[in-house]
Design a protein around this motif. Structure first.
Motif, PDB file in Angstrom:
ATOM      1  N   ALA A  17       0.811  -1.212   0.000  1.00 31.43           N
ATOM      2  CA  ALA A  17       0.000   0.000   0.000  1.00 31.43           C
ATOM      3  C   ALA A  17       0.847   1.266   0.000  1.00 31.43           C
ATOM      4  O   ALA A  17       0.334   2.354  -0.198  1.00 31.43           O
ATOM      5  CB  ALA A  17      -0.930  -0.001   1.207  1.00 31.43           C
ATOM      6  N   GLY A  18       2.139   1.148   0.267  1.00 33.68           N
ATOM      7  CA  GLY A  18       3.020   2.311   0.228  1.00 33.68           C
ATOM      8  C   GLY A  18       2.986   3.135   1.497  1.00 33.68           C
ATOM      9  O   GLY A  18       3.347   4.302   1.492  1.00 33.68           O
ATOM     10  N   ALA A  19       2.530   2.560   2.592  1.00 39.43           N
ATOM     11  CA  ALA A  19       2.478   3.301   3.844  1.00 39.43           C
ATOM     12  C   ALA A  19       3.890   3.653   4.287  1.00 39.43           C
ATOM     13  O   ALA A  19       4.801   2.832   4.234  1.00 39.43           O
ATOM     14  CB  ALA A  19       1.784   2.472   4.919  1.00 39.43           C
ATOM     15  N   SER A  20       4.051   4.870   4.715  1.00 43.30           N
ATOM     16  CA  SER A  20       5.366   5.350   5.111  1.00 43.30           C
ATOM     17  C   SER A  20       5.623   5.033   6.583  1.00 43.30           C
ATOM     18  O   SER A  20       4.698   4.934   7.385  1.00 43.30           O
ATOM     19  CB  SER A  20       5.438   6.859   4.895  1.00 43.30           C
ATOM     20  N   HIS A  21       6.886   4.889   6.919  1.00 50.04           N
ATOM     21  CA  HIS A  21       7.276   4.685   8.318  1.00 50.04           C
ATOM     22  C   HIS A  21       7.463   6.015   9.033  1.00 50.04           C
ATOM     23  O   HIS A  21       7.689   6.042  10.234  1.00 50.04           O
ATOM     24  CB  HIS A  21       8.587   3.894   8.406  1.00 50.04           C
ATOM     25  N   THR A  22       7.429   7.138   8.289  1.00 49.18           N
ATOM     26  CA  THR A  22       7.680   8.449   8.870  1.00 49.18           C
ATOM     27  C   THR A  22       6.695   9.489   8.340  1.00 49.18           C
ATOM     28  O   THR A  22       6.015   9.261   7.360  1.00 49.18           O
ATOM     29  CB  THR A  22       9.111   8.941   8.532  1.00 49.18           C
ATOM     30  N   TYR A  23       6.664  10.636   9.019  1.00 42.55           N
ATOM     31  CA  TYR A  23       5.918  11.799   8.542  1.00 42.55           C
ATOM     32  C   TYR A  23       6.779  13.041   8.774  1.00 42.55           C
ATOM     33  O   TYR A  23       7.673  13.026   9.630  1.00 42.55           O
ATOM     34  CB  TYR A  23       4.554  11.904   9.242  1.00 42.55           C
ATOM     35  N   PRO A  24       6.560  14.119   8.031  1.00 42.54           N
ATOM     36  CA  PRO A  24       7.416  15.299   8.170  1.00 42.54           C
ATOM     37  C   PRO A  24       6.998  16.220   9.322  1.00 42.54           C
ATOM     38  O   PRO A  24       5.815  16.300   9.661  1.00 42.54           O
ATOM     39  CB  PRO A  24       7.241  16.018   6.830  1.00 42.54           C
ATOM     40  N   LEU A  74      23.151  10.491  18.898  1.00 40.34           N
ATOM     41  CA  LEU A  74      23.289  11.082  17.573  1.00 40.34           C
ATOM     42  C   LEU A  74      22.943  12.568  17.649  1.00 40.34           C
ATOM     43  O   LEU A  74      22.145  12.978  18.494  1.00 40.34           O
ATOM     44  CB  LEU A  74      22.362  10.391  16.569  1.00 40.34           C
ATOM     45  N   GLU A  75      23.538  13.367  16.761  1.00 46.21           N
ATOM     46  CA  GLU A  75      23.280  14.798  16.735  1.00 46.21           C
ATOM     47  C   GLU A  75      22.940  15.254  15.332  1.00 46.21           C
ATOM     48  O   GLU A  75      23.371  14.654  14.352  1.00 46.21           O
ATOM     49  CB  GLU A  75      24.513  15.578  17.219  1.00 46.21           C
ATOM     50  N   ASP A  76      22.170  16.351  15.244  1.00 51.25           N
ATOM     51  CA  ASP A  76      21.819  16.939  13.961  1.00 51.25           C
ATOM     52  C   ASP A  76      21.758  18.451  14.137  1.00 51.25           C
ATOM     53  O   ASP A  76      21.378  18.949  15.203  1.00 51.25           O
ATOM     54  CB  ASP A  76      20.465  16.408  13.482  1.00 51.25           C
ATOM     55  N   LEU A  77      22.152  19.180  13.100  1.00 49.13           N
ATOM     56  CA  LEU A  77      22.088  20.635  13.081  1.00 49.13           C
ATOM     57  C   LEU A  77      21.425  21.025  11.774  1.00 49.13           C
ATOM     58  O   LEU A  77      21.926  20.680  10.696  1.00 49.13           O
ATOM     59  CB  LEU A  77      23.503  21.231  13.170  1.00 49.13           C
ATOM     60  N   CYS A  78      20.277  21.690  11.851  1.00 46.18           N
ATOM     61  CA  CYS A  78      19.568  22.058  10.625  1.00 46.18           C
ATOM     62  C   CYS A  78      18.738  23.316  10.853  1.00 46.18           C
ATOM     63  O   CYS A  78      18.413  23.651  11.991  1.00 46.18           O
ATOM     64  CB  CYS A  78      18.691  20.910  10.140  1.00 46.18           C
ATOM     65  N   PRO A  79      18.392  24.027   9.773  1.00 44.46           N
ATOM     66  CA  PRO A  79      17.528  25.205   9.905  1.00 44.46           C
ATOM     67  C   PRO A  79      16.173  24.818  10.503  1.00 44.46           C
ATOM     68  O   PRO A  79      15.629  23.768  10.175  1.00 44.46           O
ATOM     69  CB  PRO A  79      17.372  25.694   8.466  1.00 44.46           C
ATOM     70  N   THR A  80      15.643  25.670  11.373  1.00 44.77           N
ATOM     71  CA  THR A  80      14.380  25.360  12.053  1.00 44.77           C
ATOM     72  C   THR A  80      13.201  25.295  11.086  1.00 44.77           C
ATOM     73  O   THR A  80      12.189  24.681  11.388  1.00 44.77           O
ATOM     74  CB  THR A  80      14.056  26.396  13.141  1.00 44.77           C
ATOM     75  N   SER A  81      13.337  25.909   9.915  1.00 45.04           N
ATOM     76  CA  SER A  81      12.239  25.903   8.944  1.00 45.04           C
ATOM     77  C   SER A  81      12.234  24.645   8.070  1.00 45.04           C
ATOM     78  O   SER A  81      11.272  24.393   7.363  1.00 45.04           O
ATOM     79  CB  SER A  81      12.334  27.133   8.049  1.00 45.04           C
ATOM     80  N   HIS A  82      13.295  23.838   8.124  1.00 42.62           N
ATOM     81  CA  HIS A  82      13.366  22.634   7.293  1.00 42.62           C
ATOM     82  C   HIS A  82      12.615  21.480   7.948  1.00 42.62           C
ATOM     83  O   HIS A  82      12.530  21.390   9.164  1.00 42.62           O
ATOM     84  CB  HIS A  82      14.819  22.234   7.064  1.00 42.62           C
ATOM     85  N   ASN A  83      12.097  20.584   7.110  1.00 47.19           N
ATOM     86  CA  ASN A  83      11.358  19.425   7.607  1.00 47.19           C
ATOM     87  C   ASN A  83      12.300  18.281   7.967  1.00 47.19           C
ATOM     88  O   ASN A  83      13.268  18.021   7.259  1.00 47.19           O
ATOM     89  CB  ASN A  83      10.364  18.925   6.559  1.00 47.19           C
ATOM     90  N   LEU A  84      11.986  17.623   9.073  1.00 45.61           N
ATOM     91  CA  LEU A  84      12.678  16.403   9.491  1.00 45.61           C
ATOM     92  C   LEU A  84      11.668  15.261   9.414  1.00 45.61           C
ATOM     93  O   LEU A  84      10.463  15.484   9.529  1.00 45.61           O
ATOM     94  CB  LEU A  84      13.170  16.523  10.936  1.00 45.61           C
ATOM     95  N   ASP A  85      12.164  14.054   9.256  1.00 47.10           N
ATOM     96  CA  ASP A  85      11.298  12.877   9.290  1.00 47.10           C
ATOM     97  C   ASP A  85      11.078  12.464  10.736  1.00 47.10           C
ATOM     98  O   ASP A  85      12.022  12.416  11.535  1.00 47.10           O
ATOM     99  CB  ASP A  85      11.921  11.715   8.508  1.00 47.10           C
ATOM    100  N   PRO A  87       9.465   9.306  12.959  1.00 51.17           N
ATOM    101  CA  PRO A  87       8.971   7.932  12.808  1.00 51.17           C
ATOM    102  C   PRO A  87       7.649   7.716  13.553  1.00 51.17           C
ATOM    103  O   PRO A  87       7.388   8.352  14.573  1.00 51.17           O
ATOM    104  CB  PRO A  87      10.082   7.088  13.441  1.00 51.17           C
ATOM    105  N   PHE A  88       6.830   6.832  13.016  1.00 56.60           N
ATOM    106  CA  PHE A  88       5.651   6.371  13.747  1.00 56.60           C
ATOM    107  C   PHE A  88       6.160   5.328  14.743  1.00 56.60           C
ATOM    108  O   PHE A  88       6.669   4.289  14.348  1.00 56.60           O
ATOM    109  CB  PHE A  88       4.624   5.731  12.803  1.00 56.60           C
ATOM    110  N   VAL A  89       6.053   5.615  16.039  1.00 56.89           N
ATOM    111  CA  VAL A  89       6.519   4.702  17.083  1.00 56.89           C
ATOM    112  C   VAL A  89       5.289   4.103  17.763  1.00 56.89           C
ATOM    113  O   VAL A  89       4.409   4.827  18.231  1.00 56.89           O
ATOM    114  CB  VAL A  89       7.408   5.430  18.118  1.00 56.89           C
ATOM    115  N   VAL A  90       5.223   2.765  17.788  1.00 53.22           N
ATOM    116  CA  VAL A  90       4.083   2.064  18.372  1.00 53.22           C
ATOM    117  C   VAL A  90       4.583   1.223  19.537  1.00 53.22           C
ATOM    118  O   VAL A  90       5.564   0.490  19.407  1.00 53.22           O
ATOM    119  CB  VAL A  90       3.406   1.153  17.320  1.00 53.22           C
ATOM    120  N   LYS A  91       3.897   1.344  20.675  1.00 50.64           N
ATOM    121  CA  LYS A  91       4.237   0.535  21.847  1.00 50.64           C
ATOM    122  C   LYS A  91       3.073  -0.407  22.123  1.00 50.64           C
ATOM    123  O   LYS A  91       1.930   0.025  22.221  1.00 50.64           O
ATOM    124  CB  LYS A  91       4.503   1.424  23.060  1.00 50.64           C
ATOM    125  N   THR A  92       3.389  -1.705  22.246  1.00 51.37           N
ATOM    126  CA  THR A  92       2.372  -2.727  22.464  1.00 51.37           C
ATOM    127  C   THR A  92       2.795  -3.604  23.633  1.00 51.37           C
ATOM    128  O   THR A  92       3.946  -4.013  23.714  1.00 51.37           O
ATOM    129  CB  THR A  92       2.212  -3.609  21.198  1.00 51.37           C
TER     130      THR A  92
END
Length: 180
Positions: A17-24, A74-85, A87-92
């Motif tokens: 179905a093409g479901a993504s593991h992430t959203y922006p 892990l570290e990341d440095l990016c402009p605040t206006s840019h989109n990051l991925d 993840p959909f995290v599910v706890k069961t």
């Protein structure tokens, strides 16, 4: 004419179905405790700071996070206006039916009565070395089963991976909760 038609036949492959593991999500919206992807790994933010806009016009977000499966920082440095991925995290929550110390195999009972058998004890990791928390959860699962307790674990899943992250061992007369 029929030969010409055969040359131009198009064949399409069937896929899921093409479901993504992430959203922006914008980097400026990330907060401590949020989940995000850094270097292709699902992480939980432990620290975020923003800098003021510079001469090039972008405020920057400095994000420090822990991989939710390996515990690696892990570290990341990016402009605040840019989109990051994100993840959909599910706890069961599952009841642990059995756990084999030598092979790492774990059999979990789902709510519908079927079993989940594709998970290993936390000390049997695919990448890197097991963390102290992995060792503690494994010991508590094995000890709880050995002592005849009802053992439950919470399985955290994201991006096609899953791992036991929290454990509860219950006696009939009183509850004992072990959080990692």
């Amino acid at each position: 004419m029929a030969e010409e038609h055969d040359e131009h036949d198009t064949h399409f492959e069937a896929t899921d179905a093409g479901a993504s593991h992430t959203y922006p999500m914008q980097a400026g919206e990330i907060r401590k405790g949020s989940h995000l992807m850094i270097k292709g790994r699902p992480c939980k933010c432990i620290e975020v700071s923003t800098s003021k806009t510079g001469k090039h016009g972008h405020a920057k977000a400095h994000i420090v996070a822990l991989d939710i499966f390996t515990g690696k920082k892990l570290e990341d440095l990016c402009p605040t206006s840019h989109n990051l991925d994100v993840p959909f995290v599910v706890k069961t929550e599952y009841q642990v039916c059995s756990a084999e110390e030598s092979t790492g195999e774990v059999i979990l009972l789902k709510e519908d009565g079927s079993t989940k058998e594709d998970l290993n004890l936390p000390t049997f990791v695919k990448v890197g070395e097991p963390t102290e928390d992995d060792k503690k959860v494994t010991d508590e699962i094995l000890k709880g089963l050995e002592d005849g307790k009802n053992v439950s674990c919470i399985v955290q899943a994201a991006c096609g991976e899953d791992a036991a992250t929290l454990l509860q061992a219950r006696r009939r007369s009183r509850d004992v909760v072990i959080a990692v």
